[in-house]
Design a protein around this motif. Structure first.
Motif, PDB file in Angstrom:
ATOM      1  N   ALA A  57       0.949  -1.255   0.130  1.00 43.64           N
ATOM      2  CA  ALA A  57      -0.147  -0.063  -0.067  1.00 43.64           C
ATOM      3  C   ALA A  57       0.957   1.188   0.143  1.00 43.64           C
ATOM      4  O   ALA A  57       1.861   1.323   0.793  1.00 43.64           O
ATOM      5  CB  ALA A  57      -1.002  -0.005   1.271  1.00 43.64           C
ATOM      6  N   ARG A  58       0.374   2.231  -0.732  1.00 44.12           N
ATOM      7  CA  ARG A  58       1.329   3.405  -0.791  1.00 44.12           C
ATOM      8  C   ARG A  58       0.753   4.349   0.395  1.00 44.12           C
ATOM      9  O   ARG A  58      -0.234   4.451   0.882  1.00 44.12           O
ATOM     10  CB  ARG A  58       0.861   4.258  -2.231  1.00 44.12           C
ATOM     11  N   ASN A  59       1.960   5.132   0.952  1.00 39.54           N
ATOM     12  CA  ASN A  59       1.742   5.977   1.959  1.00 39.54           C
ATOM     13  C   ASN A  59       1.244   5.232   3.167  1.00 39.54           C
ATOM     14  O   ASN A  59       0.529   5.959   4.111  1.00 39.54           O
ATOM     15  CB  ASN A  59       0.898   7.135   1.636  1.00 39.54           C
ATOM     16  N   PHE A  60       1.477   3.905   3.419  1.00 44.43           N
ATOM     17  CA  PHE A  60       0.884   3.517   4.574  1.00 44.43           C
ATOM     18  C   PHE A  60       1.301   4.185   5.996  1.00 44.43           C
ATOM     19  O   PHE A  60       0.495   3.960   6.755  1.00 44.43           O
ATOM     20  CB  PHE A  60       1.568   1.875   4.633  1.00 44.43           C
ATOM     21  N   SER A  61       2.622   4.606   5.842  1.00 44.08           N
ATOM     22  CA  SER A  61       3.226   5.073   7.183  1.00 44.08           C
ATOM     23  C   SER A  61       2.578   6.316   7.491  1.00 44.08           C
ATOM     24  O   SER A  61       2.788   6.616   8.569  1.00 44.08           O
ATOM     25  CB  SER A  61       4.738   5.194   7.007  1.00 44.08           C
ATOM     26  N   ALA A  62       1.751   6.970   6.595  1.00 48.67           N
ATOM     27  CA  ALA A  62       1.342   8.369   6.847  1.00 48.67           C
ATOM     28  C   ALA A  62      -0.106   7.997   7.604  1.00 48.67           C
ATOM     29  O   ALA A  62      -0.740   8.931   8.153  1.00 48.67           O
ATOM     30  CB  ALA A  62       1.027   9.082   5.496  1.00 48.67           C
ATOM     31  N   ASP A 112      -2.876   6.884  10.468  1.00 45.83           N
ATOM     32  CA  ASP A 112      -2.715   6.727  11.999  1.00 45.83           C
ATOM     33  C   ASP A 112      -3.024   5.006  11.952  1.00 45.83           C
ATOM     34  O   ASP A 112      -3.167   4.303  11.415  1.00 45.83           O
ATOM     35  CB  ASP A 112      -4.015   7.423  12.640  1.00 45.83           C
ATOM     36  N   SER A 113      -2.872   4.624  13.363  1.00 47.65           N
ATOM     37  CA  SER A 113      -3.101   3.218  13.654  1.00 47.65           C
ATOM     38  C   SER A 113      -4.400   2.697  13.296  1.00 47.65           C
ATOM     39  O   SER A 113      -4.222   1.538  12.672  1.00 47.65           O
ATOM     40  CB  SER A 113      -2.798   2.948  15.195  1.00 47.65           C
ATOM     41  N   LYS A 114      -5.541   3.220  13.483  1.00 48.10           N
ATOM     42  CA  LYS A 114      -6.796   2.711  12.892  1.00 48.10           C
ATOM     43  C   LYS A 114      -6.950   2.501  11.612  1.00 48.10           C
ATOM     44  O   LYS A 114      -7.140   1.779  11.112  1.00 48.10           O
ATOM     45  CB  LYS A 114      -7.935   3.700  13.496  1.00 48.10           C
TER      46      LYS A 114
END
Length: 262
Positions: free
Chosen positions: A19-24, A26-28
């Motif tokens: 998935a692109r930009n997964f780290s951007a 939030d946890s939910k």
């Protein structure tokens, strides 16, 4: 006494998504994407008529921001010919059902090779190297997420096995895949990039070059002196080159200009 020998592991088609930009998120949001990806893959593979193979997948596992699994290599014609567009439609339906949410964009890599039941081996490593390609990431970074949600890269082995056999499923054409030299860490091999619904004949080849947003005004090209030819001072639109492997495995340069050479 006959020499001892070891059987070759079965060949597996390896499918990996990220998935692109997964780290951007939030946890939910991360938990939601993690939970959504397997059903999206199941929908797309069902539409590609290989759901039975998906149900029997091997070494399937979440990778945090994606998923990876192995299947029988006989699914390759469907993975190349049908699955990318089916995944694009599945992601579009997800966006339509939750228009307020962040559109999900997925990178996909497809490779094939001998692997043990654990999935640990060189073909698995190569599958992830393809997925980590900067050019593949760059395509989605440039794209409008409301329009382009899927970018696929397949190994040269997969491309040759599917298209040279004439067994591709669906109506996808070889020219919908553009050849590109992947360089990730010590891995360096040609592969083919596919954007479902996109005509590479309309693309400026510098789509494979990173966008430099840090260049200062002082570093920008100066305007030509009075009376100088603008055409001579700057190349024609699209006159950018990128490296790839030629027909004999030798690195070459593909020059694109007014004549759009091949």
């Amino acid at each position: 006494m006959l020499p001892s020998w070891e059987p070759l592991w079965p060949y597996r088609a390896v499918l990996a998504v990220d998935a692109r930009n997964f780290s951007a998120l939030d946890s939910k949001g991360m938990q939601q994407v993690n939970a959504d990806i397997p059903p999206l893959l199941a929908q797309a593979l069902s539409a590609s008529n290989v759901s039975a193979h998906w149900e029997r997948r091997m070494f399937g596992q979440h990778t945090g921001d994606g998923y990876v699994a192995g299947m029988d290599p006989e699914v390759l014609p469907a993975l190349v010919g049908c699955f990318p567009d089916a995944l694009r439609h599945a992601l579009s339906r997800r966006r339509a059902e939750a228009p307020a949410g962040v559109p999900l964009q997925l990178r996909v890599s497809i490779h094939v090779g001998p692997l043990p039941p654990s999935g640990l081996g060189v073909p698995m490593v190569h599958t992830h190297r393809l997925l980590d390609d900067d050019a593949l990431r760059g395509v989605l970074n440039r794209a409008n997420p409301e329009i382009t949600n899927t970018a696929v890269i397949i190994s040269q082995r997969v491309y040759e096995d599917v298209f040279e056999s004439g067994c591709v499923n669906g109506d996808v054409l070889p020219n919908q895949f553009v050849r590109h030299l992947v360089k990730v860490k010590k891995f360096q091999q040609p592969a083919f990039v596919h954007i479902p619904g996109f005509d590479w004949g309309l693309a400026d080849p510098d789509i494979f070059e990173p966008v430099d947003t840090t260049e200062s005004a002082a570093e920008q090209p100066k305007a030509p002196a009075s009376g100088a030819s603008l055409q001579a001072a700057s190349p024609a639109p699209g006159a950018v080159n990128f490296s790839h492997y030629g027909t004999e495995g030798v690195q070459a340069y593909n020059h694109f200009g007014a004549g759009r050479g091949q």
